[in-house]
Design an enzyme around this catalytic site. Structure first.
Site, PDB file in Angstrom:
ATOM      1  N   HIS A  82     -16.452 -37.128 -37.940  1.00 29.18           N
ATOM      2  CA  HIS A  82     -15.323 -37.773 -37.639  1.00 29.18           C
ATOM      3  C   HIS A  82     -15.212 -37.715 -35.965  1.00 29.18           C
ATOM      4  CE1 HIS A  82     -14.129 -37.468 -41.752  1.00 29.18           C
ATOM      5  NE2 HIS A  82     -13.327 -38.495 -41.517  1.00 29.18           N
ATOM      6  N   GLU A 123     -19.707 -30.082 -33.910  1.00 31.72           N
ATOM      7  CA  GLU A 123     -19.977 -30.387 -32.495  1.00 31.72           C
ATOM      8  C   GLU A 123     -20.452 -29.031 -31.753  1.00 31.72           C
ATOM      9  OE1 GLU A 123     -17.117 -33.463 -34.152  1.00 31.72           O
ATOM     10  OE2 GLU A 123     -17.497 -31.254 -34.408  1.00 31.72           O
ATOM     11  N   ASP A 137     -36.973 -29.443 -22.445  1.00 27.81           N
ATOM     12  CA  ASP A 137     -37.547 -30.593 -21.616  1.00 27.81           C
ATOM     13  C   ASP A 137     -37.786 -30.264 -20.051  1.00 27.81           C
ATOM     14  OD1 ASP A 137     -37.811 -33.626 -20.964  1.00 27.81           O
ATOM     15  OD2 ASP A 137     -36.137 -33.483 -20.126  1.00 27.81           O
TER      16      ASP A 137
END
Length: 167
Positions: A82, A123, A137
């Site tokens: 959600h 989250e 990265d």
């Protein structure tokens, strides 16, 4: 039965319509093993680690921003999550002592808070994961021997029951 499957084993979003709005928090952690060459550049630099520049910018500051962005976009990335109104999302980076070979572990701790009908574990986990991927990265130009993991939930509060990892 898994909460995200219906009676015919089809994916479904959990109906939170009848749940009460409560304060919910989550604390997740990702660990990244930096190989010696990258650890020497990032951690043992005389500047603060958050300020250490790479070709793409300051590594930990950039990872922090990426993690916060990841937390805000969790429902776009994880299909049955959600969308939540996040009230707070903080990421902290800590560097553990050097291993005998010079490698270093960086811990990324993410704490997220909201008042909602469902929890913020995803989250917090997404933020920690995206921050770790950003470190990878930014460091891969020095070495591809970066190892991400484990990534785990350490604590959650609110909802039906609280959780705390035995760690």
């Amino acid at each position: 039965m898994l909460s995200h499957l219906d009676n015919q084993n089809r994916p479904q979003m959990v109906d939170v319509g009848g749940k009460a709005v409560t304060r919910r928090t989550a604390h997740a952690r990702a660990e990244i093993l930096l190989p010696p060459a990258l650890a020497a550049l990032v951690v043992e630099n005389p500047r603060q680690p958050a300020e250490v520049p790479t070709a793409k910018g300051p590594i930990f500051q950039t990872a922090m921003l990426a993690g916060i962005g990841g937390a805000k976009r969790t429902s776009d990335l994880i299909p049955l999550c959600h969308p939540l109104p996040l009230e707070d999302c903080k990421l902290d980076f800590s560097v553990l002592p050097a291993r005998p070979d010079g490698a270093r572990v960086v811990r990324i701790d993410c704490r997220v808070r909201t008042e909602a009908k469902t929890g913020v574990e995803m989250e917090a986990l997404t933020a920690a994961s995206v921050a770790a991927l950003t470190v990878y990265d930014m460091g891969k130009a020095v070495s591809h021997d970066i190892v991400i993991g484990p990534i785990r939930l350490l604590e959650k509060t609110g909802g039906k029951k609280d959780y705390r990892s035995a760690e």
